[in-house]
Enzyme design. Structure first.
Site, PDB file in Angstrom:
ATOM      1  N   ASP A  35     -28.660 -31.884  15.246  1.00 15.49           N
ATOM      2  CA  ASP A  35     -29.938 -31.430  14.707  1.00 15.49           C
ATOM      3  C   ASP A  35     -30.869 -32.615  14.466  1.00 15.49           C
ATOM      4  O   ASP A  35     -32.063 -32.553  14.725  1.00 15.49           O
ATOM      5  CB  ASP A  35     -29.729 -30.688  13.391  1.00 15.49           C
ATOM      6  N   LEU A  85      -8.099 -11.916  19.950  1.00 16.88           N
ATOM      7  CA  LEU A  85      -6.712 -11.706  20.371  1.00 16.88           C
ATOM      8  C   LEU A  85      -5.882 -12.950  20.090  1.00 16.88           C
ATOM      9  O   LEU A  85      -6.379 -14.066  20.165  1.00 16.88           O
ATOM     10  CB  LEU A  85      -6.653 -11.432  21.878  1.00 16.88           C
ATOM     11  N   LYS A 116      -8.245 -10.900  32.140  1.00 19.56           N
ATOM     12  CA  LYS A 116      -9.062 -11.360  31.018  1.00 19.56           C
ATOM     13  C   LYS A 116     -10.322 -12.007  31.579  1.00 19.56           C
ATOM     14  O   LYS A 116     -10.287 -13.128  32.092  1.00 19.56           O
ATOM     15  CB  LYS A 116      -8.284 -12.336  30.139  1.00 19.56           C
ATOM     16  N   ASP A 118     -13.898 -13.764  31.802  1.00 19.46           N
ATOM     17  CA  ASP A 118     -14.490 -14.826  31.001  1.00 19.46           C
ATOM     18  C   ASP A 118     -15.991 -14.591  30.868  1.00 19.46           C
ATOM     19  O   ASP A 118     -16.790 -15.074  31.658  1.00 19.46           O
ATOM     20  CB  ASP A 118     -14.214 -16.179  31.658  1.00 19.46           C
ATOM     21  N   LYS A 291      -1.549  -5.125  26.694  1.00 13.98           N
ATOM     22  CA  LYS A 291      -1.678  -4.194  25.555  1.00 13.98           C
ATOM     23  C   LYS A 291      -0.530  -3.197  25.580  1.00 13.98           C
ATOM     24  O   LYS A 291      -0.171  -2.700  26.656  1.00 13.98           O
ATOM     25  CB  LYS A 291      -3.006  -3.429  25.664  1.00 13.98           C
TER      26      LYS A 291
END
Ligand code: IVH
Length: 674
Positions: A35, A85, A116, A118, A291
């Site tokens: 910053d 997860l 999965k 991205d 799952k």
């Protein structure tokens, strides 16, 4: 030499930089600078605009800093939290995950395996079949409303494809950028000479958080649903895979690679298959989500505070890619160290584009036997730092010569030196301009003397004009001359002068850091300053005296003595004294040292202290506050929602556990109440 920079160019350049950093911060959530550094750019621009009012424009970032981010998307609370997860990185961790189920459900459940993706998690809420609200995950409880932007993504239906829609349906899934869209977007960015996106995920994030939804719509984003999260009036299902089939039947895209399997062995097979074939899709995947398929079993397993017990993300190991090693070059650091680095044909690996990678030293290059012209394997070490692994020997062109370390410094041409028994090579010339430049840049940097308005470019400019040849020259700059440079008005010169003058009062520790003594880092500098209290005492200290400082090792001590012995360094210190720099250390501790010798771990949130405040309070009183519990811990201070691991360890080791009230007493008295 004349300074060629025109104010208009400087202003343009600053605006471009600020816009770029705005974009990284607000759109990509991936700032590259702090910053403070950002503020400095804005201040520089504002000063120039004040000086050249003609060059002011309505669309300058000085007229519209920030703002866009928080006001752009309103917060929305999720119906139920969007959790993350747990991960498994190998077969063993996958088995551990499955084993933990045995307590709750019958062994060997069926699993659904999914790629999965991205990208970014989103929640889509349909009411009476119409897209009512789309939201990002945010912190899991509250996300941002991105309905307008999502409405323009062709793969996300605005209406569900069914005669009889449920009154409410919340589906969650991943928005991502297919690789073809990513390549096209970056080609367009390049054509416009705009910054390139580092990876498809950043590109998706940036595209989604556009103010103008039509920009989002044109970016070729895509979506796959992976969870029916909430519903009213929808059919009921026995398994997660059935619910995905239903989502697909009402027009929501579901990735067709998902597979229901009957055993953990098959889960692992699925994971291995996709690890091998991860690049056969038009999108990036970073693992497989597994799952438990039965919704009844999912219900029995439930959630931990962070994640469902019924799902796990099998993460692929860092990937390797091959690319051309175009050249090996050598860079010179402030200590003169000559570091070889690889110049690569840009390659997209492990989530970003890599074109440079350090090769550390001469032996590493020899060990890896990489040669310019080789095709090499590249990966991200620890998933962050690009690393050249080695050559693809079968692709080596015939007769490709070995690389040899240059004999001379690429910056000043003096002979490079590698001492026997050492792995690093050095440019030992006292006149090497690159070393001076790097030393100076280090001296003015934030962690050291923190001289604002004096970035690396200013250092380079003043060096090229012959105004800076060592650190002491910073305090002997002729501001009148600077003001005569194009682009340097009264305001910017006065800002610079103020920053340089202000730096004279920095504490001794900062000065020690700035001097760049080999091996002496921030902590060592603080210890040294606190122990001796004045630079003059360090100047004259013997090796034994310095080695006495608690926490300083013999290598640092020797390096400090060495530095202070050298006449050029003593001259430099005298010149700094003449310029009026502060040589004194921090004042002695004001707090009574009640906690000397005690090691106190804090866990959880306290009411009267911030996390840093609590640690600071311990340190000010002479105690230590490490981040984890060990045999050496004297007590654990417990706040709200403490870390389970610390608590368990403290209980195991029978370490006293204090509440906040007892902690406050401890600070005062140094006594641990049992
Ligand atoms: S299920 C409560 N399935 O991976 C479980 N997540 O931390 C909800 N992701 O950012 C997640 N593909 O957006 C699930 N097939 C998939 C997924 C998936 C990608 C993302 C998810 C989240 C991360 C998990």
């Amino acid at each position: 030499m004349e300074n060629e920079a025109k104010p208009a160019d400087l202003i343009d350049d600053l605006r471009r930089q600020i816009r770029y950093h705005n974009h990284r911060y607000y759109n990509l959530d991936a700032p590259e600078i702090t910053d403070g550094e950002y503020d400095e750019l804005v201040r520089e621009l504002a000063a120039l605009e004040e000086q050249y009012p003609d060059l002011r424009t309505a669309d300058s970032p000085t007229q519209s800093i920030g703002g866009e981010a928080s006001s752009q998307f309103s917060p929305v609370e999720h119906l139920t939290p969007m959790m993350s997860l747990d991960n498994a990185k190998d077969k063993e961790e996958l088995e551990d995950w499955a084993e933990r189920h045995n307590r709750y459900i019958a062994a060997n459940p069926a699993y659904n395996c999914e790629l999965k993706l991205d990208g970014l998690a989103v929640s889509l809420l349909y009411r009476e079949g119409r897209l009512d609200r789309a939201a990002t995950r945010g912190d899991g409880r509250v996300g941002e409303d991105i309905t307008l932007n999502v409405a323009g993504i062709p793969h996300i239906p605005n209406r569900l494809d069914t005669q009889d829609p449920p009154s409410l349906l919340e589906v969650r899934g991943e928005i991502f950028m297919p690789l073809t869209s990513f390549t096209r977007l970056n080609e367009e960015q390049a054509a416009k000479e705009d910054r390139l996106f580092a990876n498809p995920r950043n590109a998706a994030a940036g595209s989604l958080r556009q103010k103008d939804p039509s920009v989002t719509a044109g970016r070729g984003l895509s979506f796959f649903a992976y969870q029916l999260a909430n519903s009213e009036g929808a059919p009921s299902f026995k398994t997660h895979s059935e619910s995905l089939t239903y989502l697909s039947s009402i027009g929501l895209p579901v990735n067709e690679r998902s597979r229901r399997v009957e055993s953990l062995d098959e889960v692992y097979e699925f994971c291995m298959y996709w690890q091998e074939n991860r690049h056969t899709n038009d999108f990036e995947i970073d693992g497989v989500v597994v799952k438990v398929d039965s919704l009844a079993q999912q219900g029995e397993l439930g959630f931990t505070s962070k994640a469902p017990r019924w799902a796990v993300a099998f993460k692929f190991p860092p990937e390797e890619k091959t690319t051309l090693l175009k050249d090996i070059m050598v860079s010179i650091g402030r200590s003169g160290k000559a570091t070889p680095f690889a110049v690569l044909e840009p390659v997209f690996v492990g989530g970003s584009t890599v074109q440079l990678a350090t090769l550390h030293n001469e032996d590493q290059v020899r060990l890896k036997d990489v040669r310019p012209g080789d095709t090499v394997f590249v990966r991200k070490a620890g998933d962050v730092i690009p690393e050249v692994v080695g050559p693809v020997v079968s692709l080596r062109p015939q007769g490709l010569p070995e690389w040899t370390f240059p004999e001379n410094c690429p910056e000043c041409s003096s002979k490079l030196v590698r001492n026997e028994g050492e792995s690093d090579t050095f440019c030992v010339s006292a006149e090497c301009p690159k070393q001076t430049e790097q030393r100076m840049a280090h001296f003015v940097s934030r962690g050291a003397m923190d001289i604002e308005h004096m970035g690396e470019r200013t250092v380079q400019l003043f060096m090229s004009l012959g105004w800076l040849s060592n650190i002491a020259d910073i305090y002997r700059l002729d501001y009148e001359k600077i003001q005569k440079l194009e682009g340097w008005g009264e305001t910017s010169v006065s800002n610079l002068k103020q920053a340089i003058e202000g730096s004279k009062d920095r504490p001794l520790a900062n000065l020690l850091i700035g001097l760049g003594i080999r091996h002496l880092g921030t902590t060592g500098s603080r210890l040294l300053a606190a122990h001796f209290g004045h630079l003059d005492r360090i100047l004259d200290a013997t090796l034994e005296e310095i080695a006495e400082v608690d926490g300083l090792g013999p290598i640092i001590a020797e390096s400090v003595v060495d530095f202070m012995k050298q006449q050029t360094n003593r001259d430099l210190i005298e010149a700094l004294r003449e310029s009026g720099l502060n040589f004194e250390g921090p004042p002695p501790p004001t707090q009574e040292q009640t906690l000397k010798g005690l090691s106190i771990v804090v866990s959880g949130t306290l009411e009267g202290f911030s996390r840093e405040g609590a640690t600071e309070a311990i340190k000010e009183r002479g105690g230590k506050s490490p981040g984890s519990v060990s045999k050496k811990t004297h007590c654990l201070v417990l706040g709200e929602s403490p870390g389970a691991a610390k608590l368990k360890k403290a209980q195991e080791l029978e370490i006293p556990i204090l509440n906040e009230e007892q902690f406050v007493k401890l600070l005062e008295t140094g006594e641990i109440e049992r």
